[in-house]
Write a protein that holds these residues in place. Structure first.
Motif, PDB file in Angstrom:
ATOM      1  N   ASN A  35       0.819  -1.209   0.000  1.00 36.92           N
ATOM      2  CA  ASN A  35       0.000   0.000   0.000  1.00 36.92           C
ATOM      3  C   ASN A  35       0.859   1.267   0.000  1.00 36.92           C
ATOM      4  O   ASN A  35       0.415   2.340  -0.413  1.00 36.92           O
ATOM      5  CB  ASN A  35      -0.925  -0.007   1.218  1.00 36.92           C
ATOM      6  N   ALA A  36       2.100   1.141   0.451  1.00 41.55           N
ATOM      7  CA  ALA A  36       3.001   2.299   0.512  1.00 41.55           C
ATOM      8  C   ALA A  36       3.209   2.921  -0.863  1.00 41.55           C
ATOM      9  O   ALA A  36       3.377   4.144  -0.980  1.00 41.55           O
ATOM     10  CB  ALA A  36       4.342   1.886   1.109  1.00 41.55           C
ATOM     11  N   SER A  37       3.179   2.108  -1.911  1.00 40.46           N
ATOM     12  CA  SER A  37       3.430   2.634  -3.258  1.00 40.46           C
ATOM     13  C   SER A  37       2.363   3.638  -3.696  1.00 40.46           C
ATOM     14  O   SER A  37       2.619   4.495  -4.542  1.00 40.46           O
ATOM     15  CB  SER A  37       3.511   1.485  -4.275  1.00 40.46           C
ATOM     16  N   LYS A  38       1.161   3.534  -3.114  1.00 40.56           N
ATOM     17  CA  LYS A  38       0.075   4.430  -3.506  1.00 40.56           C
ATOM     18  C   LYS A  38       0.241   5.829  -2.918  1.00 40.56           C
ATOM     19  O   LYS A  38      -0.400   6.775  -3.374  1.00 40.56           O
ATOM     20  CB  LYS A  38      -1.272   3.844  -3.052  1.00 40.56           C
ATOM     21  N   TYR A  39       1.092   5.967  -1.909  1.00 37.91           N
ATOM     22  CA  TYR A  39       1.228   7.260  -1.224  1.00 37.91           C
ATOM     23  C   TYR A  39       2.661   7.788  -1.290  1.00 37.91           C
ATOM     24  O   TYR A  39       3.052   8.639  -0.507  1.00 37.91           O
ATOM     25  CB  TYR A  39       0.736   7.127   0.226  1.00 37.91           C
ATOM     26  N   SER A  40       3.418   7.262  -2.249  1.00 36.90           N
ATOM     27  CA  SER A  40       4.778   7.739  -2.469  1.00 36.90           C
ATOM     28  C   SER A  40       4.900   8.265  -3.896  1.00 36.90           C
ATOM     29  O   SER A  40       4.383   7.657  -4.835  1.00 36.90           O
ATOM     30  CB  SER A  40       5.786   6.597  -2.261  1.00 36.90           C
ATOM     31  N   ASN A  41       5.588   9.380  -4.051  1.00 36.55           N
ATOM     32  CA  ASN A  41       5.845   9.925  -5.387  1.00 36.55           C
ATOM     33  C   ASN A  41       7.098   9.315  -5.998  1.00 36.55           C
ATOM     34  O   ASN A  41       7.466   9.660  -7.126  1.00 36.55           O
ATOM     35  CB  ASN A  41       5.986  11.458  -5.311  1.00 36.55           C
ATOM     36  N   GLU A  42       7.755   8.437  -5.245  1.00 36.14           N
ATOM     37  CA  GLU A  42       8.938   7.735  -5.739  1.00 36.14           C
ATOM     38  C   GLU A  42       8.740   6.231  -5.537  1.00 36.14           C
ATOM     39  O   GLU A  42       9.610   5.526  -5.031  1.00 36.14           O
ATOM     40  CB  GLU A  42      10.191   8.214  -4.983  1.00 36.14           C
TER      41      GLU A  42
END
Length: 529
Positions: free
Chosen positions: A236-243
């Motif tokens: 889920n972290a990928s959805k809230y990271s711009n990198e």
């Protein structure tokens, strides 16, 4: 084989479960279905990529299979081609063992499940990345059918249900999200067993948004989940990271079946093998990781609630627990999981963990640990969630946010226990509820009947008890009753009843009396009279 929409993909994958649903529990058939979907994904992706390597790219799987067969059979070309394929894909599947070739066997009524088993084994042996990945798929299980032929038929039906999809045609987000959708559906069907592998998406969203707040633009972000289940919370972290492409994922899971599910989930979300470090092991028994990196930007956890653990005296020398002087009780490992995660948090990192409310107020060893954490300012925020939002328990839970090296020892309390929408038998946190919690967390201000920033002194006065109602008063006084208005309303109601009774009595008087109806009419007159 068409691309279709995400909704059609979700539906097609879920419908394929119908074949197995009547034969075994969702907690069991998920391993077969998710494993076969992953095998088809690997097969379809390899065929399309091999056609591109042969400079005749096609998304038609039958055409791609014909080209692959021809290249594979070319003695002069085959060895070089296969080496290049394994270098680029990390695996290869023999032409006759691809999903498309096995479908030809199924349609020709020559399919044997041993062929599929060999294909799965070949992938596992092609690279340590895939080692033992399909070990939960027992194609000889009696649950698939009483005889080898019935087992063949069951597997054939599942494969037929998947055949119209070209899984190479969907990007990582679409296919990964579809996989997540399936895991969620299995969790709903599994009931209490779902807690072993799944955190509801709305809870994952809340925890991740908070843990990654102000770190959205960080390159090389490290995220750790030592009780990772199917990997949903990590990913889920990928959805809230711009990198997102630079995130490094670290996870451990005790249950081997669930660990393999997480590995597949990573691949289907296009996470580079170099960016994932996953381990099958007991988080509390042996500390991991011990090789760099050992501390992480974000720690996300949904451990099993009040699980048992050894609490052996030797753990008092374990650096994860040593500074607290006591160990969490054998019967409740909640604080053991919390301390493990906190130990692996960077000094400027943030941790979010879901726990039962007992950790907020239980005494004895747990009370001493809680006091120590509060004294060092480790507990940043306590969020009370609604009851019945998890599949494996109906009890209300809490999300505890922890930090290191804070300037203050105050604690923000948020009572979101009434922020939900009822959906079937579950309570659900909707986007508006999540936004309210998140914005309240960022502002860190008192909100009447919803949030309170408690000073350390206030918490100390409460003997370090963090039970949310001590700090957030949600009591609603009943509106005062207007006795005069109530008396008039009752008088009016009595008058209306009397008028209706007279009307009914007049109607009864008009009824024809016979031997059959006399007793009934007399009874009505007695009631209405």
């Amino acid at each position: 084989m068409t691309k279709g929409t995400a909704t059609e993909l979700y539906q097609a994958l879920w419908t394929s479960a119908d074949v197995l649903r009547s034969k075994m529990d969702a907690s069991e058939y998920k391993n077969y279905l998710l494993g076969l979907i992953f095998y088809k994904y690997l097969s379809d992706t390899m065929l399309v990529h091999s056609s591109e390597m042969l400079e005749e790219k096609t998304e038609n799987l039958d055409e791609a299979l014909d080209m692959y067969r021809e290249a594979y059979a070319d003695d002069e070309f085959s060895e070089e081609f296969q080496s290049a394929l394994v270098y680029e894909m990390s695996y290869r599947i023999k032409p006759e063992l691809t999903f498309s070739a096995l479908m030809e066997e199924i349609n020709n009524h020559t399919f044997q499940r041993e062929h599929l088993q060999q294909g799965l084994r070949d992938i596992e042996q092609s690279s340590n990345v895939f080692e033992d990945l399909f070990e939960d798929i027992d194609l000889n299980s009696k649950k698939l059918g009483a005889t080898p032929q019935k087992q063949n038929d069951t597997i054939s039906q599942v494969m037929k249900a998947l055949d119209n999809l070209n899984l190479a045609n969907y990007d990582g987000d679409a296919l990964g999200d579809a996989y997540e959708y399936l895991i969620g559906q299995f969790a709903e069907d599994s009931g209490k067993k779902a807690g072993e592998f799944y955190t509801p998406s709305q809870v994952s969203t809340l925890m991740t948004r908070i843990a990654l707040a102000n770190k959205e633009d960080k390159k090389g972000l490290t995220v750790y989940d030592p009780t990772m289940g199917s990997g949903s919370l990590l990913l889920n972290a990928s959805k809230y990271s711009n990198e997102a492409s630079t995130i490094r994922y670290f996870g451990q899971e005790l249950n081997t079946s669930t660990y393999n599910l997480a590995r597949m989930n990573m691949f289907l979300h296009n996470v580079d093998p170099e960016n994932q470090t996953l381990r099958n092991g007991d988080t509390l028994d042996v500390d991991w990781p011990q090789d760099e990196p050992t501390n992480f930007d974000a720690v996300l956890m949904n451990p099993p609630y009040s699980a048992k653990w050894s609490a052996a005296k030797g753990f008092l020398d374990d650096p994860r627990f040593a500074s607290y002087g006591v160990l969490p009780p054998k019967s409740k490992a909640d604080f053991a999981f919390l301390l493990h995660g906190y130990f692996h948090l960077k000094n400027d990192g943030k941790m979010a963990i879901v726990l039962p409310h007992g950790v907020l107020f239980r005494g004895a060893a747990e009370g001493k640990i809680r006091k120590a954490l509060l004294e060092q300012g480790a507990i940043d925020t306590v969020i009370g969630l609604p009851a019945n939002i998890f599949f494996n328990t109906s009890i209300p839970t809490t999300v505890v946010i922890l930090k290191k090296n804070r300037d203050s020892r105050d604690v923000l309390f948020i009572d979101a226990s009434n922020e939900f929408t009822k959906v079937k038998n579950q309570n659900k946190l909707e986007e508006k509820h999540l936004d309210k919690i998140y914005e309240t967390y960022l502002k860190r201000e008192n909100v009447e009947k919803y949030a309170h920033v408690a000073t350390y002194e206030e918490i100390e006065e409460n003997d370090f008890n963090l039970n949310i109602p001590r700090y957030v008063d949600t009591f609603e006084e009943a509106e005062p009753i207007d006795v005069v208005a109530l008396k008039n309303e009752m008088k009016q109601t009595d008058q209306e009843i009397e008028a209706v009774s007279k009307e009914l009595l007049a109607m009864v008087d008009d009824l024809e009396v016979t031997d059959d109806t006399k007793d009934i009419i007399d009874a009505l007159k007695e009631v209405l009279g």
